[in-house]
Design a protein around this motif. Structure first.
Motif, short mmCIF file in Angstrom:
data_model
loop_
_atom_site.label_atom_id
_atom_site.label_comp_id
_atom_site.label_asym_id
_atom_site.label_seq_id
_atom_site.Cartn_x
_atom_site.Cartn_y
_atom_site.Cartn_z
N HIS A 125 27.79 33.15 51.86
CA HIS A 125 27.64 33.66 53.22
C HIS A 125 27.02 32.59 54.13
O HIS A 125 25.94 32.75 54.68
CB HIS A 125 26.76 34.91 53.23
N ASN A 126 27.75 31.49 54.27
CA ASN A 126 27.27 30.43 55.16
C ASN A 126 27.25 30.90 56.62
O ASN A 126 26.41 30.46 57.41
CB ASN A 126 28.16 29.19 55.04
N ILE A 127 28.17 31.77 56.97
CA ILE A 127 28.20 32.35 58.31
C ILE A 127 28.09 33.86 58.16
O ILE A 127 28.90 34.49 57.51
CB ILE A 127 29.50 32.00 59.05
N HIS A 128 27.05 34.42 58.75
CA HIS A 128 26.80 35.85 58.65
C HIS A 128 26.82 36.46 60.05
O HIS A 128 26.48 35.79 61.03
CB HIS A 128 25.44 36.10 58.00
N LEU B 291 9.76 37.97 59.57
CA LEU B 291 9.61 36.72 58.82
C LEU B 291 10.84 36.44 57.97
O LEU B 291 11.28 35.29 57.85
CB LEU B 291 8.36 36.78 57.94
N PHE B 292 11.41 37.49 57.39
CA PHE B 292 12.64 37.35 56.63
C PHE B 292 13.75 36.77 57.52
O PHE B 292 14.49 35.86 57.12
CB PHE B 292 13.05 38.71 56.07
N SER C 54 18.18 33.86 64.52
CA SER C 54 16.99 34.71 64.59
C SER C 54 16.56 34.91 66.03
O SER C 54 16.84 34.09 66.91
CB SER C 54 15.85 34.08 63.79
N PHE C 55 15.88 36.02 66.28
CA PHE C 55 15.38 36.36 67.61
C PHE C 55 13.92 35.94 67.74
O PHE C 55 13.21 35.77 66.74
CB PHE C 55 15.49 37.87 67.86
N ASN D 28 17.20 32.68 59.29
CA ASN D 28 17.84 32.51 60.60
C ASN D 28 18.81 33.66 60.90
O ASN D 28 19.95 33.45 61.30
CB ASN D 28 18.57 31.17 60.67
N HIS D 29 18.35 34.89 60.70
CA HIS D 29 19.13 36.09 60.98
C HIS D 29 18.41 36.93 62.03
O HIS D 29 17.26 36.65 62.40
CB HIS D 29 19.32 36.92 59.72
#
Length: 485
Positions: free
Chosen positions: A251-254, A326-327, A259-260, A332-333
């Motif tokens: 999943h290189n691109i999700h 933090l996750f 991230s916000f 970076n989601h």
């Protein structure tokens, strides 16, 4: 009196289940549910290297997909399926057993979630009976749960959320019992451990729920060696972390990449919490937001008799937020805005509401309950009648194509490919030729071309391919999919 209560509960759950079964049968599978269906058949629907259709760079007959859907390669392809899916395996293993008994239709697969949801409600009812003496409190909470449109929506979806919610409810039930005696070698602790491990192997975000339980134990009773008992489920889950690493490499691109900020994450989390009580798959209406804020303020003040206790409860909520925040930062989601991922937090909220009901004037409780039932009842009705959050319309799109186009002289070009090909293959009756837009060259054919663009808000895939050709055609919009003909 006990028999009367059980009879009323049974009748309520029967009516709820009947509505759920009817609703489950009213819509075709949508994007995520096609993942579930293909997983159970051993088909890799994702567009990763090595997927079932990776070798097809030219148009091919849909009958090919139909033939594969009739086969069962679940066990032989499980090793690659679980990597492509990106979720833990337990839900799919249980659902596979269920499907072997009841079949693979929408009603069959969704009914497993519905049964899980009904059992979760039954477990919660038993928790309330064990911990609250007031029948008024117990039945008010039950009404609030039954009128929750978010829960109803995901209790009728062929994904893991309802099953994970049931496991989280069992965790909570036996955690409460274990806290009463703190005996390691006990039935309660064993059940807590089993439910916790099962939760982690069903949905990764279960870890945030379990950490919140451990955190509450720390701030309530201070750090002790017995807290190490809470690490047992984590230890038993550690072997699976090697699979998680392999899953993330695929999943290189999700769809939640990027991230916000802390502010945007806070707003997104707040909106998500309101959605948990009202409308799934859509932003809360203004009056829902106002109602949610008012209830939150009441909860904060009335949940405990002292500000120290209130801060303890509030800190649990902040911990839940910061875990996800933090996750997201690490990976970076921006999953913080996806409310169904943290559906388990509803258990804490309903528990807090039950605490408030014990201390708050009954007249006010009845008023707010009545108001909530009206507001949520509107959303509930709209979901049931498919006017709010309808599922992606593969079934309706396929019926339209079958009736309007000649399969012998038509090529279906889909963007981006993957699940939408399998979704159309499942519902189309005629044997059209189909191809992913990634491989299609319009100049190489004289046949009629129709384009289907999957519209799910994924910035990485939508409107990237064949856009100029599509602009020249008539747009026929369906929920989640656009047809250009």
């Amino acid at each position: 009196m006990q028999n009367k209560q059980n009879f009323i509960l049974l009748m309520l759950l029967f009516c709820y289940g009947l509505l759920g079964l009817i609703h489950s049968n009213n819509q075709g599978f949508w994007h995520d549910e096609i993942y579930t269906l293909t997983f159970l058949k051993g088909i890799s629907a994702y567009t990763f290297d090595g997927n079932t259709l990776s070798s097809f760079t030219n148009a091919f007959p849909i009958q090919y997909c139909k033939d594969i859907l009739q086969k069962d390669n679940f066990l032989s392809n499980f090793h690659i399926q679980i990597l492509h899916e990106g979720h833990p395996p337990l839900y799919f293993l249980f659902l596979k057993v269920w499907a072997n008994i009841f079949g693979y239709t929408e009603l069959a697969l969704r009914s497993f979630s519905l049964i899980s949801g009904l059992l979760a409600i039954k477990v919660f009812f038993s928790i309330l009976k064990d911990n609250f003496k007031s029948k008024f409190t117990i039945w008010i909470i039950l009404i609030l749960v039954l009128f929750n449109p978010f829960l109803f929506y995901y209790f009728t979806e062929a994904r893991m959320y309802a099953f994970a919610f049931l496991l989280a409810m069992l965790c909570f039930k036996y955690w409460l019992k274990y806290r009463e005696h703190k005996i390691l070698k006990s039935f309660d602790f064993i059940c807590f451990m089993i439910a916790s491990v099962a939760l982690l192997y069903t949905h990764y975000y279960g870890v945030f729920f379990l950490v919140a339980l451990g955190y509450y134990e720390v701030i309530k009773n201070g750090p002790t060696f017995k807290l190490l008992n809470y690490s047992i489920p984590i230890i038993l889950f550690l072997p699976w972390t090697f699979i998680i690493k392999l899953q993330t490499e695929f999943h290189n691109i999700h769809w939640t990449d990027g991230s916000f900020s802390l502010f945007d994450s806070s707003i997104g989390f707040g909106k998500g919490l309101i959605s948990l009580f009202f409308s799934p798959m859509s932003d809360a209406k203004n009056y829902e937001t106002v109602f949610g804020i008012v209830i939150s303020l009441i909860l904060l003040y009335w949940i405990a008799s002292t500000w120290k206790q209130r801060i303890i409860y509030l800190s649990v909520g902040f911990l839940y937020f910061f875990q996800i925040f933090l996750f997201d930062k690490v990976l970076n989601h921006h999953t913080i805005i996806v409310a169904r991922y943290y559906i388990f937090i509803l258990i804490f909220f309903y528990w807090a509401i039950a605490k408030v009901i014990e201390n708050y004037p009954k007249k006010n409780i009845i008023f707010f309950t009545f108001a909530y039932c009206i507001i949520s009842g509107v959303a509930f009705y709209q979901i049931y009648t498919l006017s709010l959050a309808p599922k992606q319309m593969y079934k309706e799109l396929a019926s339209y194509i079958d009736s309007k186009h000649d399969s012998k002289n038509t090529i279906i070009v889909v963007e981006p490919g993957g699940p939408i090909i399998w979704g159309l293959s499942y519902y189309l009756k005629n044997d059209f030729n189909i191809i992913s837009a990634k491989y299609f060259k319009p100049k190489n054919t004289s046949k009629n071309i129709i384009y289907i663009d999957e519209m799910l808000g994924d910035k990485y895939w939508e409107n990237h391919l064949n856009s100029e050709n599509q602009k020249k055609l008539k747009l026929v919009p369906f929920v989640g999919v656009f047809l250009y003909e």
